[in-house]
Design a protein around this motif. Structure first.
Motif, mmCIF file in Angstrom:
data_model
loop_
_atom_site.group_PDB
_atom_site.id
_atom_site.type_symbol
_atom_site.label_atom_id
_atom_site.label_comp_id
_atom_site.label_asym_id
_atom_site.label_seq_id
_atom_site.Cartn_x
_atom_site.Cartn_y
_atom_site.Cartn_z
ATOM 1 N N VAL A 219 0.836 -1.206 0.000
ATOM 2 C CA VAL A 219 0.000 0.000 0.000
ATOM 3 C C VAL A 219 0.871 1.257 0.000
ATOM 4 O O VAL A 219 0.757 2.107 -0.888
ATOM 5 N N LEU A 220 1.756 1.366 0.985
ATOM 6 C CA LEU A 220 2.577 2.574 1.086
ATOM 7 C C LEU A 220 3.654 2.625 -0.002
ATOM 8 O O LEU A 220 3.835 3.648 -0.660
ATOM 9 N N SER A 221 4.347 1.512 -0.209
ATOM 10 C CA SER A 221 5.446 1.528 -1.183
ATOM 11 C C SER A 221 4.941 1.712 -2.602
ATOM 12 O O SER A 221 5.677 2.173 -3.476
ATOM 13 N N ARG A 222 3.685 1.342 -2.843
ATOM 14 C CA ARG A 222 3.128 1.503 -4.194
ATOM 15 C C ARG A 222 2.368 2.822 -4.349
ATOM 16 O O ARG A 222 1.667 3.022 -5.333
ATOM 17 N N GLN A 223 2.511 3.663 -3.353
ATOM 18 C CA GLN A 223 1.966 5.028 -3.431
ATOM 19 C C GLN A 223 0.465 5.040 -3.748
ATOM 20 O O GLN A 223 -0.011 5.803 -4.594
ATOM 21 N N LYS A 224 -0.277 4.162 -3.069
ATOM 22 C CA LYS A 224 -1.725 4.147 -3.263
ATOM 23 C C LYS A 224 -2.325 5.475 -2.807
ATOM 24 O O LYS A 224 -1.925 6.039 -1.789
ATOM 25 N N ILE A 225 -3.284 5.970 -3.561
ATOM 26 C CA ILE A 225 -3.928 7.274 -3.349
ATOM 27 C C ILE A 225 -2.858 8.360 -3.206
ATOM 28 O O ILE A 225 -2.874 9.187 -2.292
ATOM 29 N N GLY A 226 -1.904 8.316 -4.121
ATOM 30 C CA GLY A 226 -0.854 9.328 -4.112
ATOM 31 C C GLY A 226 -0.027 9.331 -2.848
ATOM 32 O O GLY A 226 0.493 10.376 -2.436
ATOM 33 N N GLY A 227 0.108 8.149 -2.221
ATOM 34 C CA GLY A 227 0.880 8.055 -0.980
ATOM 35 C C GLY A 227 0.114 8.419 0.266
ATOM 36 O O GLY A 227 0.682 8.457 1.362
ATOM 37 N N GLN A 228 -1.203 8.647 0.142
ATOM 38 C CA GLN A 228 -2.013 9.065 1.291
ATOM 39 C C GLN A 228 -2.891 7.954 1.857
ATOM 40 O O GLN A 228 -3.740 8.199 2.712
ATOM 41 N N ALA A 229 -2.736 6.715 1.378
ATOM 42 C CA ALA A 229 -3.661 5.631 1.732
ATOM 43 C C ALA A 229 -3.650 5.319 3.216
ATOM 44 O O ALA A 229 -2.611 5.360 3.885
ATOM 45 N N ARG A 230 -4.841 4.974 3.714
ATOM 46 C CA ARG A 230 -5.034 4.541 5.097
ATOM 47 C C ARG A 230 -5.574 3.111 5.125
ATOM 48 O O ARG A 230 -6.122 2.636 4.130
ATOM 49 N N GLY A 231 -5.424 2.436 6.255
ATOM 50 C CA GLY A 231 -5.939 1.081 6.410
ATOM 51 C C GLY A 231 -6.794 0.960 7.648
ATOM 52 O O GLY A 231 -6.660 1.739 8.603
ATOM 53 N N MET A 232 -7.716 -0.018 7.633
ATOM 54 C CA MET A 232 -8.572 -0.290 8.784
ATOM 55 C C MET A 232 -8.444 -1.768 9.165
ATOM 56 O O MET A 232 -8.454 -2.643 8.297
ATOM 57 N N VAL A 233 -8.319 -2.028 10.458
ATOM 58 C CA VAL A 233 -8.282 -3.386 10.985
ATOM 59 C C VAL A 233 -9.588 -3.634 11.724
ATOM 60 O O VAL A 233 -9.885 -2.954 12.716
ATOM 61 N N VAL A 234 -10.384 -4.592 11.237
ATOM 62 C CA VAL A 234 -11.702 -4.888 11.819
ATOM 63 C C VAL A 234 -11.569 -6.120 12.696
ATOM 64 O O VAL A 234 -11.221 -7.203 12.218
ATOM 65 N N THR A 235 -11.852 -5.961 13.991
ATOM 66 C CA THR A 235 -11.623 -7.040 14.955
ATOM 67 C C THR A 235 -12.926 -7.540 15.569
ATOM 68 O O THR A 235 -13.937 -6.851 15.547
ATOM 69 N N ALA A 236 -12.851 -8.747 16.137
ATOM 70 C CA ALA A 236 -14.024 -9.391 16.708
ATOM 71 C C ALA A 236 -14.112 -9.109 18.205
ATOM 72 O O ALA A 236 -13.780 -9.950 19.029
ATOM 73 N N LEU B 106 -17.330 -3.701 4.556
ATOM 74 C CA LEU B 106 -16.401 -3.623 3.438
ATOM 75 C C LEU B 106 -16.633 -2.367 2.590
ATOM 76 O O LEU B 106 -15.703 -1.850 1.963
ATOM 77 N N SER B 107 -17.856 -1.846 2.615
ATOM 78 C CA SER B 107 -18.158 -0.646 1.817
ATOM 79 C C SER B 107 -17.518 0.613 2.385
ATOM 80 O O SER B 107 -17.571 1.668 1.756
ATOM 81 N N ARG B 108 -16.904 0.537 3.565
ATOM 82 C CA ARG B 108 -16.147 1.695 4.052
ATOM 83 C C ARG B 108 -15.005 2.021 3.098
ATOM 84 O O ARG B 108 -14.503 3.152 3.095
ATOM 85 N N LEU B 109 -14.574 1.028 2.300
ATOM 86 C CA LEU B 109 -13.442 1.239 1.402
ATOM 87 C C LEU B 109 -13.831 1.892 0.087
ATOM 88 O O LEU B 109 -12.968 2.273 -0.691
ATOM 89 N N ASN B 110 -15.136 1.984 -0.204
ATOM 90 C CA ASN B 110 -15.510 2.286 -1.589
ATOM 91 C C ASN B 110 -15.574 3.774 -1.928
ATOM 92 O O ASN B 110 -15.839 4.134 -3.074
ATOM 93 N N ARG B 111 -15.339 4.663 -0.958
ATOM 94 C CA ARG B 111 -15.457 6.084 -1.254
ATOM 95 C C ARG B 111 -14.407 6.529 -2.261
ATOM 96 O O ARG B 111 -13.231 6.204 -2.141
ATOM 97 N N ALA B 112 -14.867 7.284 -3.244
ATOM 98 C CA ALA B 112 -13.987 7.666 -4.347
ATOM 99 C C ALA B 112 -13.073 8.823 -3.958
ATOM 100 O O ALA B 112 -13.372 9.614 -3.070
ATOM 101 N N HIS B 113 -11.956 8.902 -4.653
ATOM 102 C CA HIS B 113 -10.972 9.973 -4.495
ATOM 103 C C HIS B 113 -10.292 10.110 -5.853
ATOM 104 O O HIS B 113 -10.087 9.103 -6.547
ATOM 105 N N PRO B 114 -9.947 11.332 -6.284
ATOM 106 C CA PRO B 114 -9.348 11.483 -7.613
ATOM 107 C C PRO B 114 -8.136 10.586 -7.853
ATOM 108 O O PRO B 114 -7.896 10.165 -8.981
ATOM 109 N N ALA B 115 -7.365 10.268 -6.795
ATOM 110 C CA ALA B 115 -6.162 9.453 -6.964
ATOM 111 C C ALA B 115 -6.363 8.005 -6.534
ATOM 112 O O ALA B 115 -5.399 7.247 -6.439
ATOM 113 N N LYS B 116 -7.602 7.627 -6.274
ATOM 114 C CA LYS B 116 -7.883 6.274 -5.787
ATOM 115 C C LYS B 116 -8.409 5.412 -6.929
ATOM 116 O O LYS B 116 -9.442 5.709 -7.506
#
Length: 976
Positions: free
Chosen positions: A558-575, A673-683
């Motif tokens: 994610v970070l090394s591939r410059q996802k969303i222009g290097g601004q990508a975030r991640g979410m960990v969903v736990t039980a 899973l739909s938390r990931l679907n929001r659009a961004h010009p660089a996404k």
């Protein structure tokens, strides 16, 4: 006529003129001021003749120049929409630039509106410096440009994509006409599809679809009367329609980041589905007035907040039978952000003043209505309570109730509270009988006749469909579907949301457990397996290993591939919260270990114990919950670890990757899973790494909501007769007990008169000879309450006996003890330990959903309760079955492999020259790099003789990491 771009341009202008536009002359455009001067002068001359001489409009002079400079400056500062709506002040004069749509019966306003000049000009040379540059079309209102167009023609092998590239590549955003706010939108279109952009930024310009949709997907339907895209200039941009857009939709919205103080502005223009749904809803209200129900199924990320804001604002003004259709608009939401969006959207409309208020406690709603506040916002949880004291004075009013993310928020008791507060006043005298009271309760549970419900959701459940949907004749009787839909399929195909199923990677866990006791006791196999799975997945070693996989993946993929222009975030969903806290600490520790510049944030509710200390999310993060959404947008925070929170209603375009270690199903899986679907010009993509669910589980959850969701058939009220008959057969209660309890309950007596009636029934329940009968009775009672509470709001008739039984069972069921079930798996965790644990990442896959309407079944009206018979097995058999199921590496020649791993491979790596040199420099980081290269070379040399070992090293990430760590510790330690 040749079918080229020029012919398309001529056709569009011809059809616009036929629809009420005037064709302007390209030479009339004043590029220095970015306006059509003759059209502006003609408009002012017709509507404000006293200003013509005062502003010296007919002659070149310093006075005219000063006025035009003032116009240019105001459009630059405030945007063309606000200048059109509100005009400008210039010296001692006020100048109007547009007259709005006239209300019925106002001939003066109608005459002024008719003087508005809607002009379309071809080949407009827009640049003062580059005289040869021109736009295909420019549309103006009273001389002020509002839209620009670049046209392409499929027949000449060019499409709207080429027009988009032209705007991005060849149109300098610094030119006056392209600067922010000077036009409402810029259209790139061909004869098939249309795109628009509200803010040109060169290569960063973001063009959004403006298509009708076709077969629940992207594109436009075939048009038997012309081009597929002619709806744009023939319908949407027709003068009356465009005036409506200017007056009620288009605007600049400014927002301020409270933490940073930074202000941002955005030009808002409705997409086709937003404009379509609001207009269709308003048209239906105009015809039918209050008392209707509407279900709007719009995909997550479809702009529901703006759709709701536009709808709420216009519902305050919509007429029916010569008067206002509604007295008050109540918006029910769980999202605090919607309050700010509504206020910002409505504040700029010329017809509406300060009309929005947030009702948070008892009394707020009544005060708001009495103060004439038209739009009142509240939350689902507070809605029933703030209605308590509206009072009879307002029960004759008409209400529009807009529900944001409707699921079950209007069912059963909530609906009754709403209806009793907002509905017409009923009998309230001292002589009211029990039957009168029961009938009044039945009526109160029904959907209000003096209110219309507008329910928005991306994932309608069966109750939602039957309660708010449109009935139609289905194969098995009455079925229901949404009033309007903008599907997940269309949103994904248009690129307005990201396909979260395009890169789904399951991660399979493998364990090996061993006995720690000599004997071989028996346990319930099914329960034991669940406990063993929870044990290994919650084991500190397992969480540490999975946390390392998540962090490594996030950095490398994610970070090394410059996802969303290097601004990508991640979410960990736990039980669960305990697991969430453990993951947060494991992830934080590993981030520090690998010297990552980034940090994690944790989100859970309440105070919990961790290793003997009380912790909250605020104590772990160092800042409160309200700051989390803002903080995750800024470095060093990149990973958000959650337990339930932020899994619904959280819109963060920078969220790119999700790590799931929680079983998900149904609507919950879709929402999470739909938390990931929001659009961004660089996404351009999203990624899911799932430790708990397989692709089939996720496909099954998403399937009903990919296209329009319909209810297969309505719930049959006759099933309640069957439930009542089955309940009566158990003999837990008699009708006299039900009648007596309800009479006393409605009379408001103390509970010491009510409990004896219930306790006699509880005694009958406990004395049932079979535990299966207890389970069955309790299950049927719950099924009756669930089904009746839902059906009572939608049935056209009422049954007093059912209402009485509902009141009675509602109080009885909580007192019924759970049937005694021995836990025949108790103690198993004290008899085992974990011998090994590994995880193996599967191949990334695209989950393809079926291209057909999703069908959901009606609300079940059956009990379904039963006791599971234990399946007793020996501990050794349970462990064998568990280890077989979850696997382990079964080496063909385990002794030889062990010797290779512990002796041969470390020796060959240690002999590698490059690695030896790195060790001599006493630089652990560089030594590790050379070590990993040496190990890769050694493993490659084994490919011929030890294929099995090489394959595990190549394909099994966790095995590869374990081996690398082990060999490095062994070989690097030798030089210490």
């Amino acid at each position: 006529m040749r079918l080229n771009e020029e012919s398309l341009e001529a056709l569009i202008v011809k059809q616009m003129v036929e629809g009420g536009w005037q064709e302007g002359a390209s030479t009339d455009y004043e590029s220095a001021y970015a306006l059509d001067l003759p059209q502006l002068v003609s408009f002012i001359e017709a509507t404000q003749p006293h200003l013509v001489d005062a502003l010296s409009l007919h002659a070149e002079s310093p006075t005219r120049h000063a006025f035009l400079s003032r116009v240019q400056g105001e459009v630059t500062k405030r945007g063309v929409v606000e200048v059109l709506r509100k005009g400008i002040g210039h010296n001692q004069h006020h100048v109007d630039f547009f007259f709005p749509t006239a209300s019925i019966g106002n001939p003066k306003a109608a005459a002024l509106f008719a003087e508005n000049r809607f002009t379309v000009s071809r080949q407009v040379h827009y640049s003062p410096g580059e005289k040869g540059l021109s736009l295909d079309l420019v549309a103006s209102i009273n001389g002020l440009p509002v839209f620009t167009f670049e046209l392409k023609n499929n027949i000449t092998k060019q499409t709207f994509d080429d027009a988009v590239d032209q705007y991005k590549r060849d149109r300098d955003p610094r030119e006056l006409i392209f600067q922010f706010g000077r036009c409402i939108a810029h259209f790139a279109l061909d004869d098939q599809q249309a795109r628009f952009c509200t803010h040109l930024k060169g290569k960063q310009s973001w063009f959004l679809p403006f298509d009708k949709g076709w077969n629940d997907g992207a594109g436009n339907p075939p048009n038997p009367d012309g081009l597929k895209t002619d709806y744009l200039w023939r319908e949407i941009l027709a003068p009356a329609s465009l005036a409506n857009v200017v007056e009620n939709y288009a605007q600049i919205v400014s927002s301020k980041n409270e933490r940073s103080g930074r202000k941002t502005s955005a030009q808002i223009f409705p997409r086709y589905h937003q404009l379509d749904v609001v207009r269709k809803l308003l048209a239906d209200v105009e015809v039918n007035g209050a008392g209707r129900r509407y279900l709007i199924q719009h995909s997550a990320g479809s702009g529901k907040s703006n759709s709701i804001a536009w709808l709420a604002h216009q519902l305050t003004e919509i007429k029916h039978d010569g008067g206002n259709a509604f007295d008050s608009i109540i918006v029910v939401t769980d999202r605090v952000i919607l309050d700010g969006q509504l206020k910002a959207t409505i504040k700029s409309f010329m017809q509406v003043g300060s009309t929005v208020v947030h009702a948070e406690r008892s009394g707020d709603l009544r005060k708001a209505i009495e103060a004439g506040r038209k739009i009142i916002i509240t939350t689902v949880q507070k809605f029933p309570y703030i209605l308590d004291d509206i009072g009879a004075d307002h029960r004759g009013n008409k209400f529009a109730i807009i529900i944001d993310e409707a699921h079950s928020s209007q069912g059963g008791k909530t609906a009754a509270a709403v209806a009793q507060a907002l509905g017409e006043a009923g009998a309230d005298g001292d002589d009211e009988t029990v039957e009168d009271q029961i009938n009044r309760i039945i009526e109160a549970k029904k959907m209000l006749t003096n209110a219309s419900y507008f329910a928005f959701t991306a994932t309608p459940k069966n109750k939602t469909l039957q309660m708010f949907g449109e009935p139609y004749a289905g194969a098995d009787g009455t079925s229901y579907r949404p009033f309007h839909s903008y599907t997940m399929k269309q949103a994904t195909q248009e690129g307005f949301i990201v396909d979260v199923l395009a890169n789904f990677t399951p991660v399979q866990s493998y364990y090996k457990l061993m006995k720690t006791v000599e004997d071989d006791p028996e346990f319930d196999a099914k329960r034991a397996s669940k406990k063993l799975r929870a044990f290994v997945e919650g084991n500190e070693h397992a969480i540490k290993l999975k946390a390392e996989i998540m962090v490594d993946h996030f950095h490398s993929q994610v970070l090394s591939r410059q996802k969303i222009g290097g601004q990508a975030r991640g979410m960990v969903v736990t039980a669960g919260i305990a697991r969430c806290i453990e993951y947060f600490h494991a992830i934080s520790a590993y981030l520090a270990e690998r010297k990552s510049p980034y940090k994690a944030i944790v989100a859970f509710s309440g105070e919990h114990e961790y290793k003997g200390n009380k912790v909250t999310e605020a104590s772990l993060n160092g800042f409160p919950l309200k700051d989390i959404a803002d903080r995750i947008q800024d470095d060093p925070y990149r990973l958000l670890v959650v337990a339930d929170q932020f899994q619904t209603g959280y819109d963060e375009p920078l969220l790119h990757t999700m790590y799931v270690d929680k079983t998900l199903s149904g609507v919950k899986a879709v929402q999470t899973l739909s938390r990931l679907n929001r659009a961004h010009p660089a996404k351009h993509d999203a990624f899911v790494l799932d430790f708990a669910n397989d692709a089939e589980d996720i496909e099954r959850a998403f399937e009903p909501y990919y296209r329009t969701t319909v209810l297969s058939q309505e719930t049959d009220p006759n099933k309640l007769h069957d439930l009542v008959a089955d309940l009566n057969d158990f003999g837990v209660y008699v009708q006299e007990s039900v009648d007596e309890f309800v009479r006393l309950f409605l009379a408001g007596v103390d509970r010491d008169q009510l409990d004896p009636i219930l306790d006699r029934c509880v005694a009958e329940y406990i004395e049932m000879p079979e535990e299966d009968d207890q389970v069955a009775f309790k299950g049927l009672a719950k099924a009756f309450l669930r089904t009746y509470n839902f059906l009572s709001s939608v049935m056209p008739f009422g049954v007093p006996a059912w209402e009485k039984l509902s009141i009675f069972l509602d109080n009885l069921v909580p007192k019924l003890p759970a049937p005694k079930e021995d836990d025949l798996a108790a103690g198993i965790l004290e008899t085992i330990d974990m011998e090994s644990y590994r995880v193996e990442k599967g191949a990334a896959m695209k989950i393809a959903l079926h291209d057909e309407d999703g069908v959901v079944d009606p609300v079940p009206a059956s009990g379904g309760g039963h006791i599971n018979e234990p399946e007793l097995e020996r501990l050794s058999s349970i462990l064998q079955a568990f280890n077989d199921l979850f696997g382990n590496i079964s080496w063909t020649d385990a002794d030889r492999v062990q010797r290779l791993i512990t002796e041969e491979i470390p020796r060959k790596v240690a002999e590698d020259t490059a690695y030896q040199n790195a060790k001599k420099n006493n630089d652990p980081a560089n030594a590790r790099v050379e070590h990993d290269r040496a190990l890769a070379r050694v493993m490659l040399s084994l490919v011929a003789d030890d294929t099995e070992l090489f394959k595990q090293f190549s394909d099994n990430d966790s095995f590869k990491k374990w081996l690398s760590d082990a060999v490095f510790r062994s070989t690097y330690g030798e030089s210490a």
